[in-house]
Structure formats: C-alpha cells, structure tokens
Write a protein that holds these residues in place. Structure first.
Motif, mmCIF file in Angstrom:
data_model
loop_
_atom_site.group_PDB
_atom_site.id
_atom_site.type_symbol
_atom_site.label_atom_id
_atom_site.label_comp_id
_atom_site.label_asym_id
_atom_site.label_seq_id
_atom_site.Cartn_x
_atom_site.Cartn_y
_atom_site.Cartn_z
ATOM 1 N N VAL A 98 41.243 26.894 43.697
ATOM 2 C CA VAL A 98 41.257 25.145 42.863
ATOM 3 C C VAL A 98 40.217 25.564 42.495
ATOM 4 C CG1 VAL A 98 41.192 23.575 43.982
ATOM 5 C CG2 VAL A 98 42.716 23.919 42.172
ATOM 6 N N ASP A 99 39.011 25.605 42.867
ATOM 7 C CA ASP A 99 37.685 25.385 41.895
ATOM 8 C C ASP A 99 36.944 26.174 41.290
ATOM 9 O OD1 ASP A 99 38.053 22.384 42.960
ATOM 10 O OD2 ASP A 99 37.273 23.224 44.755
ATOM 11 N N THR A 100 37.272 27.551 41.324
ATOM 12 C CA THR A 100 36.615 28.687 40.490
ATOM 13 C C THR A 100 37.493 28.961 39.082
ATOM 14 O OG1 THR A 100 36.674 30.132 43.059
ATOM 15 C CG2 THR A 100 36.624 31.319 40.868
ATOM 16 N N ASP A 101 37.041 29.092 38.004
ATOM 17 C CA ASP A 101 37.375 29.228 37.449
ATOM 18 C C ASP A 101 38.106 31.199 37.021
ATOM 19 O OD1 ASP A 101 35.218 30.989 35.286
ATOM 20 O OD2 ASP A 101 34.382 29.916 36.868
ATOM 21 N N THR A 102 38.787 31.409 35.956
ATOM 22 C CA THR A 102 39.493 32.732 35.926
ATOM 23 C C THR A 102 38.229 33.993 35.077
ATOM 24 O OG1 THR A 102 40.427 31.453 33.970
ATOM 25 C CG2 THR A 102 41.841 31.721 35.666
ATOM 26 N N ALA A 103 37.747 33.085 34.498
ATOM 27 C CA ALA A 103 37.289 34.338 34.344
ATOM 28 C C ALA A 103 35.885 34.388 35.094
ATOM 29 C CB ALA A 103 35.434 33.138 32.916
ATOM 30 N N THR A 104 35.353 34.198 36.489
ATOM 31 C CA THR A 104 34.995 34.534 37.484
ATOM 32 C C THR A 104 35.863 34.816 38.171
ATOM 33 O OG1 THR A 104 33.842 32.198 37.033
ATOM 34 C CG2 THR A 104 33.520 33.826 39.329
ATOM 35 N N ILE A 105 36.778 34.815 38.387
ATOM 36 C CA ILE A 105 37.631 35.771 39.239
ATOM 37 C C ILE A 105 37.972 36.916 38.506
ATOM 38 C CG2 ILE A 105 40.029 35.706 40.195
ATOM 39 C CD1 ILE A 105 40.045 32.732 40.037
ATOM 40 N N ASP A 106 38.195 37.059 37.072
ATOM 41 C CA ASP A 106 38.471 38.313 36.398
ATOM 42 C C ASP A 106 36.920 39.332 37.040
ATOM 43 O OD1 ASP A 106 41.015 37.958 35.924
ATOM 44 O OD2 ASP A 106 39.730 37.475 33.650
ATOM 45 N N ARG A 107 35.756 38.646 36.832
ATOM 46 C CA ARG A 107 34.608 39.556 36.596
ATOM 47 C C ARG A 107 34.523 39.455 37.915
ATOM 48 N NH1 ARG A 107 29.209 38.326 38.578
ATOM 49 N NH2 ARG A 107 27.220 39.371 37.551
ATOM 50 N N MET A 108 34.790 39.249 39.485
ATOM 51 C CA MET A 108 34.641 39.834 40.472
ATOM 52 C C MET A 108 35.383 40.699 40.940
ATOM 53 S SD MET A 108 34.876 37.845 43.981
ATOM 54 C CE MET A 108 35.920 38.134 44.644
ATOM 55 N N LEU A 109 36.973 40.478 40.574
ATOM 56 C CA LEU A 109 37.472 41.666 40.681
ATOM 57 C C LEU A 109 37.769 42.367 39.965
ATOM 58 C CD1 LEU A 109 41.127 39.450 41.032
ATOM 59 C CD2 LEU A 109 39.345 40.279 42.528
ATOM 60 N N ASN A 110 37.343 42.522 38.893
ATOM 61 C CA ASN A 110 36.628 43.890 37.951
ATOM 62 C C ASN A 110 35.523 44.562 38.838
ATOM 63 O OD1 ASN A 110 38.349 43.769 35.828
ATOM 64 N ND2 ASN A 110 37.379 42.666 35.057
ATOM 65 N N LEU A 111 34.372 43.838 39.540
ATOM 66 C CA LEU A 111 33.157 44.710 39.720
ATOM 67 C C LEU A 111 33.356 45.292 41.117
ATOM 68 C CD1 LEU A 111 30.516 45.276 39.908
ATOM 69 C CD2 LEU A 111 29.848 43.195 40.241
ATOM 70 N N ASN A 112 34.423 44.082 41.764
ATOM 71 C CA ASN A 112 34.644 44.699 43.516
ATOM 72 C C ASN A 112 35.831 45.243 43.512
ATOM 73 O OD1 ASN A 112 32.477 42.408 43.300
ATOM 74 N ND2 ASN A 112 33.445 41.308 45.725
ATOM 75 N N VAL A 113 36.645 45.721 42.712
ATOM 76 C CA VAL A 113 37.600 46.517 42.627
ATOM 77 C C VAL A 113 37.622 47.353 41.919
ATOM 78 C CG1 VAL A 113 40.370 46.412 42.547
ATOM 79 C CG2 VAL A 113 38.681 44.931 44.067
ATOM 80 N N ASN A 114 37.883 46.651 40.609
ATOM 81 C CA ASN A 114 38.590 47.633 39.532
ATOM 82 C C ASN A 114 37.247 48.844 39.335
ATOM 83 O OD1 ASN A 114 40.964 46.647 38.644
ATOM 84 N ND2 ASN A 114 40.499 45.728 36.924
ATOM 85 N N ALA A 115 36.133 48.526 38.963
ATOM 86 C CA ALA A 115 35.271 49.820 38.642
ATOM 87 C C ALA A 115 34.648 50.219 40.237
ATOM 88 C CB ALA A 115 33.637 48.762 38.941
#
Length: 242
Positions: A98-115
């Motif tokens: 709940v303390d994590t903003d959604t833009a940061t979540i998107d960035r991490m998942l894009n780097l850690n998973v999608n890329a």
C-alpha cells in the motif's frame, strides 16, 4: 590458469554494476568475450575501457520498448554470434504494498519480468539456428518463498522461477540450456530500499554476500558439460535466516 569458457561470447544485462559487473569480470577471466549491456553510457564506456579487448559496450535502456527490441540485433551486429545470455538487470521494491506507488510497480515489473522475457524471446532464434546456447537469469531466493516485506519484488522473482523452468523444457531439445541463479541478499545498490532495521541486522550478522560469490556460481553453471543443466543455484549467506 584454466579458461573453461575460452572462445565463448556472452552478453550480460545490467553489466555496469553489482552482480552484472562481477559476472562480466568472471566471464572474461574464464576466457569469454563479453558484451556489457547497460543504460549508463558513461559508466559503461569507462568499464569497457578498463576491461580491454574482450569487453564490448552495448547501450540499451531495457525500459524503452524500441531500445529493448534493438538489444539482441545490436549485440549480434557487434560480435556476430552469442553463446551466453545472462539476463541480470533488475530493480527492487521493499515495504508494504500500500505504500508503493503504481508507477514504481510498473517500472520494476517491466524490468524484472517483461524485459527478461523479451530478451530471451529475441535470442532464441539465433541460438536455435546454431543448435546451442546458454541462458542464465538472475532470480532470487525471494522467488522460492514469500518474503512478506517485499511482495512486489518477491512476486517478480516467483514469475522468473516459473519462466526459467518452463523455458528450460521448451529449449532443451534445441541444445539450449536455461537456468537461474538465486542469491540471498547481495551487497549492492538494490538494497537501498530495504527497511533500515533489516539491513542493519543483516550487516551485523554477516547475512550478506558479495556479488563475486554470485558470479562464481554463474561460471560453475556455464562450465558444466553440455549433458548437464543446473536449473537453479541458490546462493545464500551462511547466516541468512529465512
């Protein structure tokens, strides 16, 4: 000195620091030519100059769709063929969801998973045509157990554990080995977001490892006979209590 990877060509993402840089140095020591992939152009140029003729720079922003898509073709233009792809680049989020903003979540998942998925997808035709290759993913012990203080990061690494296991089965018939290295906490910039108390306790108890220990595990995986695949190597500090 033995050079188990003599004549091999490798590419490492996130190669300008941390595990990526340590692995790059170890690969070169083992006889490989290495394409260092990173978005930090200045650091990349400095490191390539330091490492010498067996280091080649590739500036890629894995979070940019076009730059990510151009990565594998750019590597092949520079070195002609690729024996090893180490998908290492990643980021970290700790703390309550709940303390994590959604833009940061998107960035991490894009780097850690999608890329990672896109990079692997792009290198497959080249390795299939050659009938050989190694793909290594930097995962985490957090991809094997639910770490309650890092739900987004842990979730991304669980995704990688599943991805590696499925791709190993898909690609083994083409002579391509797929495996992951799953470190515990490593001394690196990724720990900057750890809760301060957790980080303090880890440092005091010796529950952190150096990037070179992870690099050593990667070299071990890559230097096994082609009849052997190390699907996952978990590398933990001895005093890591999880």
């Amino acid at each position: 000195m033995s050079k188990p990877l003599q004549g091999k060509t490798a590419a490492v993402t996130g190669a300008a620091s941390g595990i990526g840089l340590a692995t790059t140095r170890s690969l070169i020591d083992a006889g490989a030519k290495v394409v260092l992939v990173d978005y930090d152009e200045e650091s990349l140029a400095r490191i390539v100059d330091e490492l010498g003729d067996n280091a080649v720079g590739q500036v890629t922003n894995l979070l940019d769709v076009d730059s990510c898509a151009a990565m594998v073709p750019g590597i092949l233009d520079k070195v002609g063929h690729l024996d090893i792809l180490h998908c290492n680049a990643g980021s970290y989020i700790g703390g309550d969801l709940v303390d994590t903003d959604t833009a940061t979540i998107d960035r991490m998942l894009n780097l850690n998973v999608n890329a990672v998925m896109k990079n692997v997808r792009d290198v497959i035709p080249h390795m299939q045509e050659r009938g050989t290759g190694d793909i290594i993913v930097t995962a985490s012990v957090a991809g094997h157990m639910p770490i309650h203080w890092e739900p987004v990061y842990s979730g991304s690494k669980w995704a990688m554990t599943c991805f590696v296991q499925t791709m190993r089965r898909q690609l083994s018939k083409h002579g391509i080995r797929v495996g992951q290295v799953s470190p515990g906490p490593v001394v690196s910039a990724l720990l900057a977001d750890w809760p301060e108390e957790n980080l303090r306790k880890a440092k005091e108890s010796g529950a952190l490892i150096d990037p070179e220990e992870v690099a050593s595990a990667v070299i071990y995986m890559l230097s096994r006979p082609r009849t052997v695949t190390i699907r996952d190597m978990v590398v933990l500090p001895t005093n890591f209590d999880i």
